[in-house]
Motif scaffolding. Structure first.
Motif, mmCIF file in Angstrom:
data_model
loop_
_atom_site.group_PDB
_atom_site.id
_atom_site.type_symbol
_atom_site.label_atom_id
_atom_site.label_comp_id
_atom_site.label_asym_id
_atom_site.label_seq_id
_atom_site.Cartn_x
_atom_site.Cartn_y
_atom_site.Cartn_z
ATOM 1 N N UNK A 43 44.756 21.226 69.079
ATOM 2 C CA UNK A 43 44.990 19.785 69.105
ATOM 3 C C UNK A 43 43.788 19.038 68.534
ATOM 4 N N UNK A 44 43.982 17.780 68.215
ATOM 5 C CA UNK A 44 42.880 16.940 67.730
ATOM 6 C C UNK A 44 41.765 16.889 68.767
ATOM 7 N N UNK A 45 42.135 16.776 70.047
ATOM 8 C CA UNK A 45 41.133 16.699 71.115
ATOM 9 C C UNK A 45 40.323 17.997 71.193
ATOM 10 N N UNK A 46 40.980 19.142 71.037
ATOM 11 C CA UNK A 46 40.277 20.427 71.073
ATOM 12 C C UNK A 46 39.302 20.555 69.902
ATOM 13 N N UNK A 47 39.734 20.122 68.723
ATOM 14 C CA UNK A 47 38.862 20.196 67.541
ATOM 15 C C UNK A 47 37.653 19.301 67.732
ATOM 16 N N UNK A 48 37.878 18.087 68.189
ATOM 17 C CA UNK A 48 36.757 17.160 68.371
ATOM 18 C C UNK A 48 35.817 17.638 69.475
ATOM 19 N N UNK A 49 36.356 18.249 70.534
ATOM 20 C CA UNK A 49 35.501 18.766 71.615
ATOM 21 C C UNK A 49 34.627 19.915 71.122
ATOM 22 N N UNK A 50 35.169 20.763 70.243
ATOM 23 C CA UNK A 50 34.417 21.931 69.785
ATOM 24 C C UNK A 50 33.478 21.617 68.623
ATOM 25 N N UNK A 51 33.914 20.770 67.671
ATOM 26 C CA UNK A 51 33.149 20.537 66.439
ATOM 27 C C UNK A 51 32.514 19.150 66.366
ATOM 28 N N UNK A 52 32.779 18.309 67.346
ATOM 29 C CA UNK A 52 32.232 16.959 67.336
ATOM 30 C C UNK A 52 33.096 16.021 66.503
ATOM 31 N N UNK A 53 32.644 14.798 66.405
ATOM 32 C CA UNK A 53 33.376 13.796 65.629
ATOM 33 C C UNK A 53 33.266 14.120 64.138
ATOM 34 N N UNK A 54 34.341 13.938 63.384
ATOM 35 C CA UNK A 54 34.267 14.201 61.945
ATOM 36 C C UNK A 54 33.428 13.140 61.246
ATOM 37 N N UNK A 55 32.929 13.485 60.062
ATOM 38 C CA UNK A 55 32.196 12.509 59.251
ATOM 39 C C UNK A 55 33.120 11.381 58.826
ATOM 40 N N UNK A 56 34.373 11.747 58.594
ATOM 41 C CA UNK A 56 35.327 10.780 58.072
ATOM 42 C C UNK A 56 36.727 11.151 58.535
ATOM 43 N N UNK A 57 37.490 10.156 58.940
ATOM 44 C CA UNK A 57 38.915 10.328 59.223
ATOM 45 C C UNK A 57 39.658 9.577 58.129
ATOM 46 N N UNK A 58 40.290 10.335 57.245
ATOM 47 C CA UNK A 58 40.984 9.721 56.122
ATOM 48 C C UNK A 58 42.295 9.100 56.577
ATOM 49 N N UNK A 59 42.799 8.162 55.785
ATOM 50 C CA UNK A 59 44.056 7.492 56.101
ATOM 51 C C UNK A 59 45.185 8.516 56.212
ATOM 52 N N UNK A 60 46.030 8.401 57.241
ATOM 53 C CA UNK A 60 47.159 9.326 57.357
ATOM 54 C C UNK A 60 48.118 9.168 56.185
ATOM 55 N N UNK A 61 48.787 10.250 55.853
ATOM 56 C CA UNK A 61 49.765 10.254 54.762
ATOM 57 C C UNK A 61 51.096 10.762 55.303
ATOM 58 N N UNK A 62 52.187 10.373 54.653
ATOM 59 C CA UNK A 62 53.510 10.848 55.035
ATOM 60 C C UNK A 62 54.117 9.980 56.113
ATOM 61 N N UNK A 63 55.109 10.540 56.807
ATOM 62 C CA UNK A 63 55.771 9.816 57.872
ATOM 63 C C UNK A 63 56.959 8.993 57.426
ATOM 64 N N UNK A 64 57.338 9.096 56.145
ATOM 65 C CA UNK A 64 58.457 8.308 55.648
ATOM 66 C C UNK A 64 59.784 8.772 56.247
ATOM 67 N N UNK A 65 59.839 10.039 56.644
ATOM 68 C CA UNK A 65 61.051 10.584 57.260
ATOM 69 C C UNK A 65 60.652 11.778 58.115
ATOM 70 N N UNK A 66 61.628 12.298 58.863
ATOM 71 C CA UNK A 66 61.357 13.473 59.699
ATOM 72 C C UNK A 66 60.969 14.677 58.848
ATOM 73 N N UNK A 67 61.450 14.730 57.612
ATOM 74 C CA UNK A 67 61.118 15.834 56.715
ATOM 75 C C UNK A 67 59.679 15.747 56.209
ATOM 76 N N UNK A 68 59.075 14.566 56.292
ATOM 77 C CA UNK A 68 57.701 14.343 55.843
ATOM 78 C C UNK A 68 56.865 13.832 57.003
#
Length: 109
Positions: A43-68
């Motif tokens: 999960x995102x929480x597990x990654x952040x707990x193990x590796x710390x905060x990322x240098x950058x969180x890029x804008x999310x992409x997709x989400x136009x439909x369930x297929x994307x």
């Protein structure tokens, strides 16, 4: 005589450069397998707990439909993590240098 030498030297360099690039790409692929990277399904929480905060969180992409589904990208100094919704789907090593090139596309003929 000098012309023959220059042609031979040029050919030797032309064939040596791709071999060097292939070797470096293989070494980077092996390093990726051995690296301590976020695992698929974390999960995102597990990654952040193990590796710390990322240098950058890029804008999310997709989400136009369930297929994307929405894809999130977090950039760390050595790798980028790709999340589908809240779970890791892939982690890739960042380029070592701007001029580095990845593998050639597969010939699908």
């Amino acid at each position: 005589m000098l012309r023959s030498f220059l042609v031979a030297a040029g050919l030797a360099l032309a064939f040596a450069a791709p071999a060097q690039a292939d070797r470096l790409l293989i070494e980077r692929a092996q390093a990726s397998e051995a690296a301590n990277l976020p695992a698929r399904g974390q999960s995102m929480a597990e990654v952040e707990a193990k590796f710390g905060a990322p240098q950058q969180k890029l804008e999310p992409r997709g989400g136009q439909s369930a297929a994307w589904p929405v894809i999130h990208r977090w950039v760390y100094p050595d790798f980028t993590v790709y999340f589908e919704r809240e779970r890791v789907v892939d982690t890739v090593l960042n380029k070592a240098a701007p001029q580095e090139q990845g593998p050639a596309p597969a010939n699908r003929g």
